[in-house]
Motif scaffolding. Structure first.
Motif, PDB file in Angstrom:
ATOM      1  N   ASP A  92       8.615  16.417   7.146  1.00  7.94           N
ATOM      2  CA  ASP A  92       7.852  15.280   6.627  1.00  7.94           C
ATOM      3  C   ASP A  92       8.378  14.859   5.254  1.00  7.94           C
ATOM      4  O   ASP A  92       8.504  13.669   4.953  1.00  7.94           O
ATOM      5  N   TRP A 123       2.310  18.175  -2.515  1.00 14.11           N
ATOM      6  CA  TRP A 123       3.480  18.059  -1.635  1.00 14.11           C
ATOM      7  C   TRP A 123       3.772  19.373  -0.898  1.00 14.11           C
ATOM      8  O   TRP A 123       4.415  19.371   0.161  1.00 14.11           O
ATOM      9  N   ARG A 146      10.028  11.184   4.349  1.00 14.56           N
ATOM     10  CA  ARG A 146       9.523  10.340   3.253  1.00 14.56           C
ATOM     11  C   ARG A 146      10.654   9.916   2.322  1.00 14.56           C
ATOM     12  O   ARG A 146      10.690   8.772   1.846  1.00 14.56           O
ATOM     13  N   ALA A 156       0.843  -1.196   0.000  1.00 13.66           N
ATOM     14  CA  ALA A 156       0.000   0.000   0.000  1.00 13.66           C
ATOM     15  C   ALA A 156       0.882   1.251   0.000  1.00 13.66           C
ATOM     16  O   ALA A 156       1.730   1.428   0.883  1.00 13.66           O
ATOM     17  N   ARG A 157       0.697   2.101  -1.011  1.00 10.71           N
ATOM     18  CA  ARG A 157       1.516   3.306  -1.134  1.00 10.71           C
ATOM     19  C   ARG A 157       0.758   4.535  -0.623  1.00 10.71           C
ATOM     20  O   ARG A 157      -0.466   4.508  -0.501  1.00 10.71           O
ATOM     21  N   LYS A 158       1.532   5.582  -0.334  1.00 15.10           N
ATOM     22  CA  LYS A 158       0.959   6.831   0.174  1.00 15.10           C
ATOM     23  C   LYS A 158       1.328   7.985  -0.758  1.00 15.10           C
ATOM     24  O   LYS A 158       2.252   8.748  -0.482  1.00 15.10           O
ATOM     25  N   PRO A 159       0.647   8.096  -1.892  1.00 15.79           N
ATOM     26  CA  PRO A 159       0.942   9.212  -2.798  1.00 15.79           C
ATOM     27  C   PRO A 159       0.525  10.542  -2.190  1.00 15.79           C
ATOM     28  O   PRO A 159      -0.330  10.610  -1.308  1.00 15.79           O
ATOM     29  N   CYS A 160       1.124  11.611  -2.689  1.00 15.68           N
ATOM     30  CA  CYS A 160       0.821  12.955  -2.178  1.00 15.68           C
ATOM     31  C   CYS A 160       0.536  13.862  -3.372  1.00 15.68           C
ATOM     32  O   CYS A 160       1.441  14.181  -4.153  1.00 15.68           O
ATOM     33  N   HIS A 217       4.225   9.857  -5.871  1.00 18.44           N
ATOM     34  CA  HIS A 217       3.592   8.558  -6.078  1.00 18.44           C
ATOM     35  C   HIS A 217       3.816   7.591  -4.921  1.00 18.44           C
ATOM     36  O   HIS A 217       3.276   6.474  -4.944  1.00 18.44           O
ATOM     37  N   GLY A 218       4.621   7.978  -3.940  1.00 19.20           N
ATOM     38  CA  GLY A 218       4.874   7.095  -2.802  1.00 19.20           C
ATOM     39  C   GLY A 218       5.670   5.858  -3.166  1.00 19.20           C
ATOM     40  O   GLY A 218       5.526   4.803  -2.523  1.00 19.20           O
ATOM     41  N   GLU A 219       6.515   5.962  -4.188  1.00 18.73           N
ATOM     42  CA  GLU A 219       7.291   4.809  -4.652  1.00 18.73           C
ATOM     43  C   GLU A 219       8.701   4.843  -4.075  1.00 18.73           C
ATOM     44  O   GLU A 219       9.396   5.859  -4.140  1.00 18.73           O
TER      45      GLU A 219
END
Length: 566
Positions: free
Chosen positions: A126, A119, A130, A112-116, A282-284
């Motif tokens: 923060d 930003w 990340r 499970a990713r956390k895209p932003c 994209h939280g990658e």
């Protein structure tokens, strides 16, 4: 037009870039296994947090950052952890390091990713957290954790430099990245600019990459990036070095021992900016990178490659040719010879060159130095390479340090132009390693001495504390005695005596009285003007009396002892 500057020296080796730059980036085939080293960055190795037999998902952390300067390591795809052991890694020493072997399951299932999406709504702290969690490091070769480099006080950094020069021969991964993903690179640069409070962004690209220059220039205009400029710089090696590119673009010369940040400039590779954007937007996690596969292969090309992919499996996708005698990671000038074809691709792997005798003929034997000073002319650090060579050869390490050995960036320009074929850079690396070994030994000795001195101080302190406690105890006792002496006497309590004790007291009183009477001597009268004979008689009489008293006292003591025994 912006005025450009020059740095000292430099060379123009054959670029050999056309072979791999005419095709777009291809996605590498999923390998049979992934060998993922836990030390792919500057600083402390990551700590393994996965277990053998565990199924992990793509992007899941399998190596947690350990310490202040460190970076996370992630699973490049979903699969099962096969082993966690020591294996050969992409390092010229050939020394094994701790690696995690992952067997892909083919599902390529993401965690499970956390895209932003926005930003700018995140705090700088923060954003840096990340990047640390995503394992983003410098992809230009230094592999320094980017979250550490992206910390700055407001108004300290004026210029952010994006390095797209890619001056080393054979390497084209940054060139293709800028051609195909320019907009995402610039979005990452905006995040970096915000974190550094930089006023402007300068993107330096060597003028032998016209397609990349055009793509980046269009992206600047289309994205309406303010105070961001793409600048074509002269093609010269090592113009892609951070200090050299800063000098060319800004005119600022970063002296020895000085950080560019102290002069208001920070430099990042374009690949790092792209990874920053993927991590935040994209939280990658950083689980893949573009690798140029070239040299003695049938189809040189750039591949989007999962980290940990065995080198031999990646080379096979470019069509490995017979008579290959080894592989270089990086370029021919500053690259390293890989100890094995089974090592995994790491974050620092920007290029793999298959070697053959036709491309890289055996180096002829070294001849004596003729003091031609060609090495001096091409040295970008303005050193005296021939002097450093003599000092390194003679193991005169102190003198080598006086001649600024550690200012050498090991670009190999001196070795390239040496008519005597002397591997100068190898001598410099040897001298540096010897100095590091001596410093390590000295630090160990200093630490041992400090531990011994601390132990002696601790023992002395304990002795002093014991002496102080004893003195305090004695003082307290004296104070108590003095206080008792000052208190009024207390009348004794009359206690009825025991009859037996009364008898003993009477006997003792009689004995004491007898002793006093016996001790009291009656001085005789008329003892004046006595003759010698009379004095002798008196002395004889006194002696007899003393004898009689002793006998009486003796008999009295025996009688008393007998009564006591009864």
């Amino acid at each position: 037009m912006r005025s450009l500057f020059r740095f000292n020296g430099g060379i123009h080796p054959a670029s050999n870039k056309a072979q791999s730059s005419h095709k777009p980036i291809a996605q590498a085939v999923l390998p049979s296994k992934l060998v993922i080293p836990l030390h792919q960055h500057v600083g402390n190795s990551a700590r393994p947090v996965a277990e053998i037999g565990q199924r992990v998902l793509k992007g899941q952390i399998i190596g947690a950052p350990e310490g202040h300067v460190s970076s996370a390591v992630h699973a490049p795809t979903s699969g099962v952890i096969a082993t966690i052991d020591m294996q050969l890694v992409a390092h010229p020493s050939g020394i094994p390091d701790l690696c995690i072997t992952l067997i892909p399951d083919g599902d390529d299932e993401w965690i499970a990713r956390k895209p932003c999406a926005d930003w700018k709504a995140l705090s700088h702290t923060d954003l840096r957290h990340r990047l640390r969690a995503a394992g983003v490091v410098g992809l230009g070769g230094a592999v320094f954790p980017s979250d550490m480099k992206l910390y700055a006080h407001k108004h300290k950094i004026k210029t952010l430099v994006l390095n797209g020069a890619e001056c080393e021969p054979y390497i084209t991964c940054d060139d293709l990245l800028m051609r195909e993903r320019a907009a995402e690179i610039l979005q990452g640069a905006e995040i970096m600019r915000a974190l550094l409070y930089a006023e402007e962004v300068l993107i330096g690209i060597e003028d032998n990459k016209p397609e990349a220059i055009a793509a980046m220039s269009r992206a600047v205009l289309d994205g309406r990036h303010e105070r961001m400029e793409v600048i074509a710089v002269p093609t010269i090696y090592p113009g892609g070095g951070a200090k050299q590119l800063i000098r060319v673009l800004t005119g600022i010369e970063v002296a020895a021992g000085v950080r560019s940040t102290n002069l208001g400039v920070q430099c990042f590779n374009v690949g790092t900016a792209y990874s920053t954007w993927r991590a935040i937007r994209h939280g990658e996690a950083l689980i893949s990178r573009i690798v140029t596969v070239t040299g003695h292969v049938g189809q040189p090309q750039n591949f989007e490659t999962l980290l940990g992919t065995p080198v031999n499996e990646l080379i096979a996708q470019a069509g490995q040719l017979p008579d290959t005698r080894g592989y270089i990671m990086g370029g021919p000038m500053m690259g390293i010879r890989l100890p094995s074809a089974q090592v995994g691709v790491i974050k620092a792997t920007n290029c793999l060159i298959a070697m053959s005798d036709s491309l890289f003929p055996p180096v002829p034997p070294a001849l004596p130095c003729i003091r031609c000073t060609r090495c001096v002319d091409v040295c970008p650090a303005e050193l005296q390479p021939q002097e450093l060579y003599w000092f390194a050869q003679a193991k005169n390490l102190l003198k080598a340090q006086e001649y600024h050995l550690f200012d050498c960036i090991e670009c190999g320009a001196c070795s390239y132009v040496c008519p005597s074929n002397i591997p100068l850079v190898e001598y410099y690396r040897f001298a540096k390693s010897e100095i590091w070994a001596q410093e390590t030994s000295k630090k160990a000795a200093d630490a041992a001495r400090e531990r011994y001195e601390y132990r002696e101080l601790r023992i002395e302190r304990e002795k002093q504390e014991k002496a102080e406690k004893l003195a305090a105890k004695e003082k307290a006792a004296l104070d108590a005695k003095a206080q008792l002496a000052r208190q009024p006497a207390i009348a004794p309590v009359k206690v009825e005596a025991d009859p037996e004790d009364t008898m003993q007291l009477k006997i003792q009183a009689a004995i004491d009285q007898a002793k006093q009477q016996a001790a009291a001597s009656i001085k005789p009268k008329n003892t004046d003007n006595l003759t010698s004979r009379q004095q002798a008689e008196i002395a004889e009489i006194e002696a007899r009396r003393a004898r009689i008293r002793e006998l009486a006292l003796s008999s009295t003591d025996e009688h008393t002892d007998g009564q006591g025994d009864k």
